[in-house]
Design an enzyme around this catalytic site. Structure first.
Site, mmCIF file in Angstrom:
data_model
loop_
_atom_site.group_PDB
_atom_site.id
_atom_site.type_symbol
_atom_site.label_atom_id
_atom_site.label_comp_id
_atom_site.label_asym_id
_atom_site.label_seq_id
_atom_site.Cartn_x
_atom_site.Cartn_y
_atom_site.Cartn_z
ATOM 1 N N LEU A 1 0.843 -1.195 0.000
ATOM 2 C CA LEU A 1 0.000 0.000 0.000
ATOM 3 C C LEU A 1 0.879 1.246 0.000
ATOM 4 C CD1 LEU A 1 -3.158 -0.208 2.303
ATOM 5 C CD2 LEU A 1 -2.905 1.017 0.148
ATOM 6 N N HIS A 2 1.659 1.404 -1.039
ATOM 7 C CA HIS A 2 2.577 2.537 -1.150
ATOM 8 C C HIS A 2 1.816 3.782 -1.596
ATOM 9 C CE1 HIS A 2 2.781 2.435 -5.641
ATOM 10 N NE2 HIS A 2 2.196 1.301 -5.365
ATOM 11 N N ALA A 3 2.542 4.851 -1.851
ATOM 12 C CA ALA A 3 1.887 6.148 -2.073
ATOM 13 C C ALA A 3 0.849 6.125 -3.190
ATOM 14 C CB ALA A 3 2.936 7.218 -2.347
ATOM 15 N N ALA B 1 -2.053 3.950 -2.247
ATOM 16 C CA ALA B 1 -2.812 4.601 -1.180
ATOM 17 C C ALA B 1 -3.680 5.707 -1.764
ATOM 18 C CB ALA B 1 -1.858 5.168 -0.126
#
Lengths: 92, 618
Positions: free
Chosen positions: A18-20, A23
């Protein structure tokens, strides 16, 4: 009244977790629903409409999150969020 | 950066010479005293407020968020596509974060503290949590949050506070520069920039290239080994930094700088000469501009006017759209500065990734790049559009002004836009305002539909300008901000070249001029192909003009045309690229290198590496 679920535990399957960017996608999706949507991992629960909150969960690949929706469109909201996560945010 | 609790600078540093490698981010050699940017010294005010003042304090916080949002928007809009914009987008999303607002406002209300303190406390919690994450990519996000908090803090403290203020000629050394810091560098005449973090697409790198300041990024641990006023050399061509070099070495670097600058001077010296090929074909080189510095740079680099003036910025960072009078004065001032050359004003290209606060009712939809933006938005915000056109038509009395409509997709849309011109003229006549009646009106060709149907649009307009950035993106169906598909970005793809030919032919048949104003125009690799294809006007970042002009002046149209014909026949974009490389690289090696590694693909770089300049072995 249907009995579609409004909560469940889902595994993060994409490599980056769930990286930038993922997200941002999740928050963008969550904001389309009226319901409150929560994500929880290891005792921390956050608002799925908050990008800072979602990032703070620091979910890597293979971790699991508890997703819970509450509100008038909770079933649709849960289904949509669950699908996005299960499909690896379109990154698979 | 507000990194409270971070380690103090290492006091036990050695004071000897030190050479480090980093990533070459902006070409050129800088030699000068270091100016260390240490964000840790920012003092965050902490004071109690009266209960009655809570409302105002929250208002102040929201205003700072709003101001930060618009600053990021303005910076983002100035930058080309890429990773750095993703970061700004994520930061913008953070500014709208409901939890951030709720927590900060809760603290102000419950603890009766000032907004700065409440914000720093909340941001600090977020940073700490992210810094503790097991995964590196989450830890990296903590610096985004820190930069953002810093910027909101500056807005709370009022402009002017906490700015970096390096002396002229200094080499700016920082762990990282925030987008706001890099914007400040635009005002200071620094000799070089070095950062510990960042890649070629970081804000610092992009800003440095656009300001023509030598820069190296990604030099780990440097800030602990340099003190303000230490002598530093920055080699932005090869990505080296030398701290405290000995005098012999300084002399060697000065020689390298002299040679580099001599080439720069050589091409710049010709700035007033025409861009005419050896066999007498003239190519008009114009500037793309939006900011004051760029207008000055256009004049300095010998642009024959401005081929693309982006008016979006007139609309941004403000609470209401500009009035007709403001458009008039703004355009008149720009015309005066470029006189006697023409200026092509592109009507506002807002929407998608560029927004103005007061146009909030339009939703980008699932896919803003394909949604209500640019001309589509103008036709919905008709009054805003009419005011701009009225102002421009009035300004046209003061110099050679042309108006360009962006993002046209077809005939009816163009007709609707042209009807707005008629209405603007009628209203001006009604008001008894003097205005020009014969202003040339042209369109950007940036949607494949407009390119392929160019012959249907040509009879209605006075000129075409091909916007290759969007045209390539829409033709190849790739989002340049998406790194995963970046490898598909091929300016010489047969589908792109085919459209360039169609547009050129349609323009020729209608007897109207066609120019090209994407990043492709600035890339010395493509000069031959574009001119060879028959384009006679290229508009680019002003600093690229001298190098492109020098290439034109040393080439014959015949050889350019021969290459263009070969390239058009290539079976793929890569094959076309290889053909170009084979011919252009040996002849214009210095030009390609001088243009910076910017836009050079790896094959090109390896071709250049074989004969890299001095300093590589330091």
């Amino acid at each position: 009244m249907s009995d579609a679920p409004t909560s469940g535990t889902i595994e993060i399957v994409n490599d980056l977790g769930l990286h930038a960017r993922a997200a941002a996608k999740l928050v963008g999706l969550a904001n389309k629903f009226e319901s409150d949507i929560f994500l929880a991992r290891e005792g921390r629960e956050v608002n799925a409409k908050s990008i800072l909150g979602v990032l703070m969960l620091a979910c890597g690949k293979g971790s699991t999150v508890d997703v819970r929706a509450e509100g008038p469109d909770a079933e649709e909201a849960y289904a949509a969020v669950a699908k996005l996560i299960q499909e690896g945010f379109g990154e698979l | 950066m507000i990194a409270r609790g971070a380690d103090p600078p290492d006091a036990s540093q050695s004071l000897g010479r030190r050479a480090c490698r980093g990533i070459a981010a902006s070409p050129g050699i800088g030699i000068g005293p270091a100016y260390l940017v240490d964000r840790r010294r920012i003092q965050v005010p902490h004071y109690a407020i009266e209960r009655a003042a809570v409302r105002d304090e929250i208002g102040r916080f929201r205003e700072a968020l709003r101001a930060t949002q618009e600053q990021l928007e303005a910076i983002k809009a100035r930058l080309p596509h890429g990773e750095h914009r993703q970061i700004l987008k994520a930061q913008q999303m953070m500014l709208r974060d409901p939890d951030l607002m709720h927590d900060v406002e809760g603290r102000i209300r419950d603890q009766l503290v000032n907004a700065e303190w409440a914000m720093i406390e909340v941001a600090g919690d977020v940073e700490r949590t992210l810094r503790e994450a097991a995964d590196e990519q989450f830890r990296e996000r903590s610096s985004d949050v820190a930069h953002l908090a810093d910027q909101v803090l500056r807005n709370l403290l009022g402009a002017g506070d906490c700015r970096i203020d390096p002396p002229a000629g200094a080499i700016v050394i920082a762990y990282d520069l925030s987008p706001a810091d890099t914007a400040e560098l635009a005002r200071a005449d620094v000799g070089g920039i070095v950062t510990e973090v960042g890649g070629r697409t970081s804000h610092s790198a992009i800003m440095a290239r656009s300001l023509e300041i030598p820069a190296v990024v990604g030099v780990e641990g440097l800030t602990k080994n340099v003190q303000t006023s230490d002598m530093v050399v920055v080699d932005g061509i090869h990505g080296c930094v030398v701290v405290r070099p000995d005098p012999v070495e300084v002399a060697r670097w000065e020689e390298a700088r002299r040679r580099y600058d001599a080439f720069e001077d050589r091409v710049q010296r010709d700035h007033a000469l025409p861009a005419t090929t050896l066999d007498g074909v003239h190519v008009t080189l114009r500037a793309n501009a939006a900011l004051d510095e760029e207008v000055a740079s256009a004049v300095f680099h010998g642009a024959e006017g401005v081929g693309l003036y982006r008016t979006e910025y007139v609309f941004m960072n403000r609470k209401a759209p500009p009035s007709e009078e403001e458009h008039y004065r703004h355009a008149k001032a720009i015309l005066r500065r470029l006189s006697p050359h023409p200026v092509t004003f592109r009507t506002f290209d807002l929407g998608a990734d560029k927004v103005a606060g007061y146009v909030r009712d339009v939703h980008g939809g699932e896919n803003p790049a394909l949604g209500v933006r640019s001309l589509r938005l103008a036709l919905r915000e008709r009054e805003m559009f009419i005011d701009q056109i009225k102002g421009l038509l009035r300004a046209a009395l003061h110099g050679p002004l042309r108006i360009m409509l962006p993002f046209v997709s077809g005939r009816e849309e163009l007709e609707a836009a042209l009807a707005v011109f008629e209405e603007a003229k009628a209203r001006l006549a009604e008001d008894g305002m003097a205005h020009a009646v014969d202003v040339p009106v042209g369109i950007m060709i940036e949607i494949p539909a407009a390119a392929l149907a160019a012959d249907r649009l040509a009879p209605l307009v006075d000129f075409f300008s091909i916007g290759t950035n969007d045209l390539i993106q829409y033709t190849l169906a790739i989002d340049r901000e998406n790194d995963d598909v970046g490898y598909l970005y091929e300016p010489l793809h047969p589908a792109v070249l085919q459209q360039l030919r169609i547009v050129r032919d349609a323009a020729d048949r209608a007897g109207i001029p066609v120019s090209l104003c994407g990043e492709m125009a600035a890339d010395p690799r493509y000069t031959w192909v574009l001119v060879g294809l028959g384009l006679r006007e290229l508009s680019m970042h002003p600093s690229a003009i001298p190098v492109v002009k020098n290439i034109v002046r040393q080439s014959s149209f015949d050889e350019m045309k021969a290459l263009a014909e070969q390239v058009v026949a290539a079976s793929s974009g890569r094959e076309a690229e290889a053909l170009v490389r084979e011919v252009v690289a040996p002849r214009f090696r210095e030009h390609l290198e001088h243009g910076g590694a910017d836009g050079l693909d790896s094959a090109f770089e390896s071709a250049l590496d074989a004969d890299a300049g001095p300093g590589t072995k330091t």
